[in-house]
Design a protein around this motif. Structure first.
Motif, PDB file in Angstrom:
ATOM      1  N   GLU A 194       0.817  -1.203   0.000  1.00 39.80           N
ATOM      2  CA  GLU A 194       0.000   0.000   0.000  1.00 39.80           C
ATOM      3  C   GLU A 194       0.855   1.259   0.000  1.00 39.80           C
ATOM      4  O   GLU A 194       0.520   2.257  -0.662  1.00 39.80           O
ATOM      5  CB  GLU A 194      -0.935   0.000   1.217  1.00 39.80           C
ATOM      6  CG  GLU A 194      -1.945  -1.143   1.240  1.00 39.80           C
ATOM      7  CD  GLU A 194      -3.011  -0.986   0.163  1.00 39.80           C
ATOM      8  OE1 GLU A 194      -3.088   0.108  -0.442  1.00 39.80           O
ATOM      9  OE2 GLU A 194      -3.749  -1.950  -0.083  1.00 39.80           O
ATOM     10  N   VAL A 195       1.956   1.233   0.732  1.00 35.87           N
ATOM     11  CA  VAL A 195       2.823   2.408   0.821  1.00 35.87           C
ATOM     12  C   VAL A 195       3.397   2.756  -0.548  1.00 35.87           C
ATOM     13  O   VAL A 195       3.332   3.912  -1.002  1.00 35.87           O
ATOM     14  CB  VAL A 195       3.965   2.164   1.828  1.00 35.87           C
ATOM     15  CG1 VAL A 195       4.982   3.305   1.778  1.00 35.87           C
ATOM     16  CG2 VAL A 195       3.404   2.013   3.232  1.00 35.87           C
TER      17      VAL A 195
ATOM     18  N   ALA B 234       2.404   1.661  -3.561  1.00 35.40           N
ATOM     19  CA  ALA B 234       1.361   1.916  -4.561  1.00 35.40           C
ATOM     20  C   ALA B 234       0.878   3.361  -4.508  1.00 35.40           C
ATOM     21  O   ALA B 234       0.453   3.925  -5.528  1.00 35.40           O
ATOM     22  CB  ALA B 234       0.197   0.961  -4.355  1.00 35.40           C
ATOM     23  N   SER B 235       0.948   3.987  -3.352  1.00 33.50           N
ATOM     24  CA  SER B 235       0.494   5.371  -3.216  1.00 33.50           C
ATOM     25  C   SER B 235       1.545   6.384  -3.669  1.00 33.50           C
ATOM     26  O   SER B 235       1.244   7.571  -3.808  1.00 33.50           O
ATOM     27  CB  SER B 235       0.116   5.656  -1.760  1.00 33.50           C
ATOM     28  OG  SER B 235       1.262   5.652  -0.926  1.00 33.50           O
ATOM     29  N   LYS B 236       2.770   5.922  -3.912  1.00 36.75           N
ATOM     30  CA  LYS B 236       3.865   6.844  -4.216  1.00 36.75           C
ATOM     31  C   LYS B 236       4.245   6.890  -5.688  1.00 36.75           C
ATOM     32  O   LYS B 236       4.929   7.831  -6.114  1.00 36.75           O
ATOM     33  CB  LYS B 236       5.111   6.461  -3.398  1.00 36.75           C
ATOM     34  CG  LYS B 236       4.973   6.708  -1.909  1.00 36.75           C
ATOM     35  CD  LYS B 236       6.279   6.372  -1.191  1.00 36.75           C
ATOM     36  CE  LYS B 236       6.196   6.685   0.295  1.00 36.75           C
ATOM     37  NZ  LYS B 236       7.458   6.391   1.004  1.00 36.75           N
TER      38      LYS B 236
ATOM     39  N   GLU C 251       3.285   6.015 -10.027  1.00 31.44           N
ATOM     40  CA  GLU C 251       2.266   5.788 -11.042  1.00 31.44           C
ATOM     41  C   GLU C 251       2.945   5.493 -12.370  1.00 31.44           C
ATOM     42  O   GLU C 251       4.036   6.019 -12.668  1.00 31.44           O
ATOM     43  CB  GLU C 251       1.336   6.999 -11.173  1.00 31.44           C
ATOM     44  CG  GLU C 251       2.040   8.287 -11.540  1.00 31.44           C
ATOM     45  CD  GLU C 251       1.098   9.482 -11.567  1.00 31.44           C
ATOM     46  OE1 GLU C 251      -0.077   9.304 -11.223  1.00 31.44           O
ATOM     47  OE2 GLU C 251       1.545  10.585 -11.950  1.00 31.44           O
TER      48      GLU C 251
ATOM     49  N   ASP D 230       9.293   0.592   2.607  1.00 29.24           N
ATOM     50  CA  ASP D 230       8.647   1.799   3.129  1.00 29.24           C
ATOM     51  C   ASP D 230       9.638   2.936   3.358  1.00 29.24           C
ATOM     52  O   ASP D 230       9.235   4.086   3.559  1.00 29.24           O
ATOM     53  CB  ASP D 230       7.893   1.486   4.422  1.00 29.24           C
ATOM     54  CG  ASP D 230       8.792   0.955   5.526  1.00 29.24           C
ATOM     55  OD1 ASP D 230       9.972   0.644   5.237  1.00 29.24           O
ATOM     56  OD2 ASP D 230       8.331   0.840   6.667  1.00 29.24           O
TER      57      ASP D 230
END
Length: 278
Positions: free
Chosen positions: A65-66, A68-70, A72, A104
């Motif tokens: 999740e960490v 994937a949010s950073k 694209e 992370d």
């Protein structure tokens, strides 16, 4: 000011500390635990640099999740604080022997401008004539490009105790030789949901990370858990295909359902492959 030296991808080595890389994320996908619903194991991506060298990067599931949010797909970054390991021996999607591990603590600096242009895409493209040596081999998966000529509607298939969707696709190469591709599960569902009628002809597609398999004395490509597809990708080969098939105005054909009577299917392996079994 960050003066850390940028390491070219070609110089990456397993278990060796590198300060920084400057890359574009050219594709992202996630792997799932077989038999579960959207259970993320980890995130994978292909990173390419200005010299058009590529490396696979991935996360452990705790960092999914960490990361994937950073990041694209399509964006360029300076990446720091990552680890390198030796890539797995099978199901590679790039030839590089090193794999990057993102955690992370990995730092991503998004770049709005890149002085030396970095390619938007990187593919391990194989010509039809080079597929035979890859039959049933899984050391590295295959990418192909082709002019889309036909597609089959989704068909449900029972795999062990669950139902998996499949979809057959036909493409032709620059020499107008036809090739069959069988898409399974999520990639089949995503492809079948496209509104191809709204796309301008000719439609040129790259399918990635395919397994080369024999079927009735022919070669058929099968999708894996790593497979994606790209319509009209910005690569040099696209212009040749657009030029060759510029007069091809026939709509994409619809293939009839494949009649399978005595053939059963079984699921095996984490890579999401399918195999016929009498």
């Amino acid at each position: 000011m960050d003066l850390a030296e940028v390491t070219p991808i070609v110089q990456l080595r397993p278990y060796t500390k590198m300060e920084k890389i400057k890359v574009r994320v050219c594709r992202i996908w996630k792997s799932n635990v077989p038999g579960t619903i959207q259970k993320h194991v980890n995130l994978h991506c292909i990173l390419v640099d200005e010299m058009n060298h590529a490396v696979e990067a991935s996360t452990k599931d705790i960092d999914y999740e960490v990361i994937a949010s950073k990041i694209e797909a399509g964006s360029s970054y300076e990446i720091m604080n990552f680890r390198t390991i030796k890539i797995r021996g099978q199901y590679k999607v790039v030839p590089h022997e090193t794999q990057i591990i993102l955690t992370d603590t990995t730092v991503f600096k998004k770049l709005s401008n890149v002085f030396s242009p970095i390619p938007r895409h990187w593919f391990f493209l194989q010509d039809c004539n080079s597929l035979y040596p890859h039959l049933d081999k899984v050391d590295i998966l295959t990418d192909v490009i082709g002019h889309l000529t036909a597609i089959q509607h989704l068909e449900p298939k029972q795999i062990n105790q669950r139902i998996v969707q499949k979809c057959d696709v036909r493409i032709e190469n620059i020499r107008k030789e036809e090739l069959s591709i069988t898409l399974w599960a999520e990639v089949a569902e995503r492809f079948s949901s496209l509104s191809l009628q709204a796309s301008s002809l000719p439609i040129v597609i790259v399918f990635t990370s395919l397994k080369v398999r024999p079927y009735l004395q022919n070669i058929v490509l099968n999708s894996t858990a790593y497979s994606l597809f790209f319509i009209d990708p910005d690569i040099p080969e696209l212009n040749s295909y657009k030029s060759m098939f510029s007069n091809s105005k026939d709509p994409v054909k619809t293939l009839p359902p494949l009649q399978v009577n005595s053939m059963k299917l079984r699921f095996y392996g984490q890579q999401g492959e399918l195999q016929s079994m009498n």
